[in-house]
Design a protein around this motif. Structure first.
Motif, PDB file in Angstrom:
ATOM      1  N   MET A 233       0.844  -1.184   0.000  1.00 15.28           N
ATOM      2  CA  MET A 233       0.000   0.000   0.000  1.00 15.28           C
ATOM      3  C   MET A 233       0.889   1.248   0.000  1.00 15.28           C
ATOM      4  O   MET A 233       1.940   1.268   0.608  1.00 15.28           O
ATOM      5  N   THR A 234       0.396   2.265  -0.664  1.00 11.87           N
ATOM      6  CA  THR A 234       1.105   3.534  -0.760  1.00 11.87           C
ATOM      7  C   THR A 234       0.241   4.618  -0.145  1.00 11.87           C
ATOM      8  O   THR A 234      -0.989   4.574  -0.241  1.00 11.87           O
ATOM      9  N   ALA A 235       0.878   5.613   0.451  1.00 12.80           N
ATOM     10  CA  ALA A 235       0.158   6.723   1.062  1.00 12.80           C
ATOM     11  C   ALA A 235      -0.126   7.796   0.009  1.00 12.80           C
ATOM     12  O   ALA A 235       0.773   8.201  -0.731  1.00 12.80           O
ATOM     13  N   TYR A 236      -1.367   8.238  -0.057  1.00 11.67           N
ATOM     14  CA  TYR A 236      -1.796   9.272  -0.998  1.00 11.67           C
ATOM     15  C   TYR A 236      -2.566  10.359  -0.268  1.00 11.67           C
ATOM     16  O   TYR A 236      -3.162  10.107   0.782  1.00 11.67           O
ATOM     17  N   THR A 237      -2.568  11.536  -0.847  1.00 11.63           N
ATOM     18  CA  THR A 237      -3.468  12.600  -0.423  1.00 11.63           C
ATOM     19  C   THR A 237      -4.378  12.898  -1.603  1.00 11.63           C
ATOM     20  O   THR A 237      -3.904  13.260  -2.689  1.00 11.63           O
ATOM     21  N   ALA A 238      -5.662  12.698  -1.397  1.00 11.54           N
ATOM     22  CA  ALA A 238      -6.664  13.023  -2.409  1.00 11.54           C
ATOM     23  C   ALA A 238      -7.306  14.343  -1.999  1.00 11.54           C
ATOM     24  O   ALA A 238      -7.707  14.523  -0.856  1.00 11.54           O
ATOM     25  N   THR A 239      -7.364  15.263  -2.937  1.00 16.54           N
ATOM     26  CA  THR A 239      -7.996  16.558  -2.689  1.00 16.54           C
ATOM     27  C   THR A 239      -9.296  16.613  -3.476  1.00 16.54           C
ATOM     28  O   THR A 239      -9.318  16.344  -4.676  1.00 16.54           O
ATOM     29  N   VAL A 240     -10.367  16.948  -2.764  1.00 17.67           N
ATOM     30  CA  VAL A 240     -11.684  17.075  -3.392  1.00 17.67           C
ATOM     31  C   VAL A 240     -12.125  18.528  -3.241  1.00 17.67           C
ATOM     32  O   VAL A 240     -12.255  19.023  -2.125  1.00 17.67           O
ATOM     33  N   GLU A 241     -12.309  19.215  -4.369  1.00 17.54           N
ATOM     34  CA  GLU A 241     -12.835  20.579  -4.356  1.00 17.54           C
ATOM     35  C   GLU A 241     -14.290  20.531  -4.799  1.00 17.54           C
ATOM     36  O   GLU A 241     -14.599  20.013  -5.871  1.00 17.54           O
ATOM     37  N   VAL A 242     -15.159  21.084  -3.961  1.00 18.69           N
ATOM     38  CA  VAL A 242     -16.598  21.058  -4.201  1.00 18.69           C
ATOM     39  C   VAL A 242     -17.091  22.492  -4.337  1.00 18.69           C
ATOM     40  O   VAL A 242     -16.791  23.335  -3.483  1.00 18.69           O
ATOM     41  N   ARG A 243     -17.807  22.760  -5.419  1.00 21.74           N
ATOM     42  CA  ARG A 243     -18.382  24.098  -5.600  1.00 21.74           C
ATOM     43  C   ARG A 243     -19.775  23.967  -6.202  1.00 21.74           C
ATOM     44  O   ARG A 243     -20.093  22.950  -6.821  1.00 21.74           O
ATOM     45  N   LEU A 244     -20.578  24.995  -5.993  1.00 21.46           N
ATOM     46  CA  LEU A 244     -21.924  24.994  -6.557  1.00 21.46           C
ATOM     47  C   LEU A 244     -21.856  25.095  -8.075  1.00 21.46           C
ATOM     48  O   LEU A 244     -20.964  25.762  -8.625  1.00 21.46           O
ATOM     49  N   LYS A 245     -22.777  24.433  -8.750  1.00 17.93           N
ATOM     50  CA  LYS A 245     -22.847  24.509 -10.203  1.00 17.93           C
ATOM     51  C   LYS A 245     -23.227  25.926 -10.620  1.00 17.93           C
ATOM     52  O   LYS A 245     -23.875  26.664  -9.863  1.00 17.93           O
ATOM     53  N   HIS A 246     -22.813  26.297 -11.843  1.00 17.80           N
ATOM     54  CA  HIS A 246     -23.228  27.592 -12.387  1.00 17.80           C
ATOM     55  C   HIS A 246     -24.747  27.651 -12.413  1.00 17.80           C
ATOM     56  O   HIS A 246     -25.414  26.677 -12.754  1.00 17.80           O
ATOM     57  N   GLY A 247     -25.291  28.781 -12.021  1.00 19.09           N
ATOM     58  CA  GLY A 247     -26.737  28.959 -12.009  1.00 19.09           C
ATOM     59  C   GLY A 247     -27.375  28.679 -10.663  1.00 19.09           C
ATOM     60  O   GLY A 247     -28.510  29.080 -10.432  1.00 19.09           O
ATOM     61  N   VAL A 248     -26.647  28.020  -9.746  1.00 21.93           N
ATOM     62  CA  VAL A 248     -27.164  27.774  -8.401  1.00 21.93           C
ATOM     63  C   VAL A 248     -26.764  28.977  -7.534  1.00 21.93           C
ATOM     64  O   VAL A 248     -25.619  29.407  -7.572  1.00 21.93           O
ATOM     65  N   LEU A 249     -27.719  29.523  -6.801  1.00 19.78           N
ATOM     66  CA  LEU A 249     -27.435  30.686  -5.956  1.00 19.78           C
ATOM     67  C   LEU A 249     -26.332  30.363  -4.958  1.00 19.78           C
ATOM     68  O   LEU A 249     -26.342  29.308  -4.323  1.00 19.78           O
ATOM     69  N   ASP A 250     -25.383  31.299  -4.823  1.00 16.82           N
ATOM     70  CA  ASP A 250     -24.236  31.125  -3.934  1.00 16.82           C
ATOM     71  C   ASP A 250     -24.165  32.346  -3.010  1.00 16.82           C
ATOM     72  O   ASP A 250     -23.406  33.285  -3.262  1.00 16.82           O
ATOM     73  N   PRO A 251     -24.975  32.376  -1.945  1.00 12.92           N
ATOM     74  CA  PRO A 251     -25.032  33.560  -1.094  1.00 12.92           C
ATOM     75  C   PRO A 251     -23.694  33.900  -0.431  1.00 12.92           C
ATOM     76  O   PRO A 251     -23.369  35.078  -0.250  1.00 12.92           O
ATOM     77  N   GLU A 252     -22.897  32.894  -0.085  1.00 11.56           N
ATOM     78  CA  GLU A 252     -21.589  33.157   0.525  1.00 11.56           C
ATOM     79  C   GLU A 252     -20.697  33.920  -0.458  1.00 11.56           C
ATOM     80  O   GLU A 252     -20.058  34.916  -0.095  1.00 11.56           O
ATOM     81  N   ALA A 253     -20.665  33.486  -1.706  1.00  9.88           N
ATOM     82  CA  ALA A 253     -19.845  34.154  -2.713  1.00  9.88           C
ATOM     83  C   ALA A 253     -20.378  35.553  -3.016  1.00  9.88           C
ATOM     84  O   ALA A 253     -19.588  36.493  -3.191  1.00  9.88           O
ATOM     85  N   GLU A 254     -21.692  35.707  -3.061  1.00 10.14           N
ATOM     86  CA  GLU A 254     -22.272  37.024  -3.330  1.00 10.14           C
ATOM     87  C   GLU A 254     -21.905  38.017  -2.235  1.00 10.14           C
ATOM     88  O   GLU A 254     -21.534  39.159  -2.514  1.00 10.14           O
ATOM     89  N   THR A 255     -21.987  37.599  -0.988  1.00 12.59           N
ATOM     90  CA  THR A 255     -21.620  38.465   0.131  1.00 12.59           C
ATOM     91  C   THR A 255     -20.151  38.830   0.079  1.00 12.59           C
ATOM     92  O   THR A 255     -19.775  39.997   0.268  1.00 12.59           O
ATOM     93  N   THR A 256     -19.306  37.862  -0.203  1.00 12.97           N
ATOM     94  CA  THR A 256     -17.863  38.113  -0.284  1.00 12.97           C
ATOM     95  C   THR A 256     -17.543  39.037  -1.451  1.00 12.97           C
ATOM     96  O   THR A 256     -16.715  39.951  -1.322  1.00 12.97           O
ATOM     97  N   ALA A 257     -18.186  38.835  -2.583  1.00 18.44           N
ATOM     98  CA  ALA A 257     -17.956  39.686  -3.753  1.00 18.44           C
ATOM     99  C   ALA A 257     -18.340  41.136  -3.454  1.00 18.44           C
ATOM    100  O   ALA A 257     -17.598  42.063  -3.802  1.00 18.44           O
ATOM    101  N   ARG A 258     -19.486  41.340  -2.802  1.00 17.62           N
ATOM    102  CA  ARG A 258     -19.896  42.701  -2.442  1.00 17.62           C
ATOM    103  C   ARG A 258     -18.884  43.347  -1.497  1.00 17.62           C
ATOM    104  O   ARG A 258     -18.547  44.521  -1.641  1.00 17.62           O
ATOM    105  N   ALA A 259     -18.385  42.581  -0.533  1.00 14.15           N
ATOM    106  CA  ALA A 259     -17.393  43.116   0.409  1.00 14.15           C
ATOM    107  C   ALA A 259     -16.101  43.487  -0.315  1.00 14.15           C
ATOM    108  O   ALA A 259     -15.498  44.526  -0.045  1.00 14.15           O
ATOM    109  N   LEU A 260     -15.662  42.653  -1.241  1.00 12.89           N
ATOM    110  CA  LEU A 260     -14.455  42.961  -2.011  1.00 12.89           C
ATOM    111  C   LEU A 260     -14.644  44.217  -2.857  1.00 12.89           C
ATOM    112  O   LEU A 260     -13.734  45.051  -2.953  1.00 12.89           O
ATOM    113  N   GLU A 261     -15.824  44.377  -3.447  1.00 18.52           N
ATOM    114  CA  GLU A 261     -16.101  45.572  -4.244  1.00 18.52           C
ATOM    115  C   GLU A 261     -16.113  46.821  -3.368  1.00 18.52           C
ATOM    116  O   GLU A 261     -15.599  47.868  -3.776  1.00 18.52           O
TER     117      GLU A 261
END
Length: 83
Positions: free
Chosen positions: A1-29
């Motif tokens: 057996m070999t040791a591995y690190t698997a990275t899983v990145e999960v994001r909302l599909k395009h068109g699905v509301l993303d309130p966390e991203a919207e809030t962050t985008a407004r703050a950055l602006e």
């Protein structure tokens, strides 16, 4: 057996509301940053032992399908590196 690190990145599909991203985008602006779009993502790093990288990827993919992501609203990407 070999040791591995698997990275899983999960994001909302395009068109699905993303309130966390919207809030962050407004703050950055408000801070004077210009951006075209912003999406939030979750990143999971899984340390596991497997026979090879394909087995590690398959196991991480199953974890994503069964728990880490909701395929109806999420896209996800799995990458694997040997530790």
């Amino acid at each position: 057996m070999t040791a591995y690190t698997a990275t899983v990145e999960v994001r909302l599909k395009h068109g699905v509301l993303d309130p966390e991203a919207e809030t962050t985008a407004r703050a950055l602006e408000r801070l004077g940053f210009e951006l075209e779009d912003l999406r939030a993502a979750d990143r999971y790093e899984l340390d596991l032992d497997a026979g090879d990288a394909d087995e590690a990827r398959d196991r991480a993919d199953e974890m994503a399908e069964r728990l880490l992501a909701n395929p109806t609203i999420h896209d996800y990407e799995v990458t694997v590196e040997e530790r």
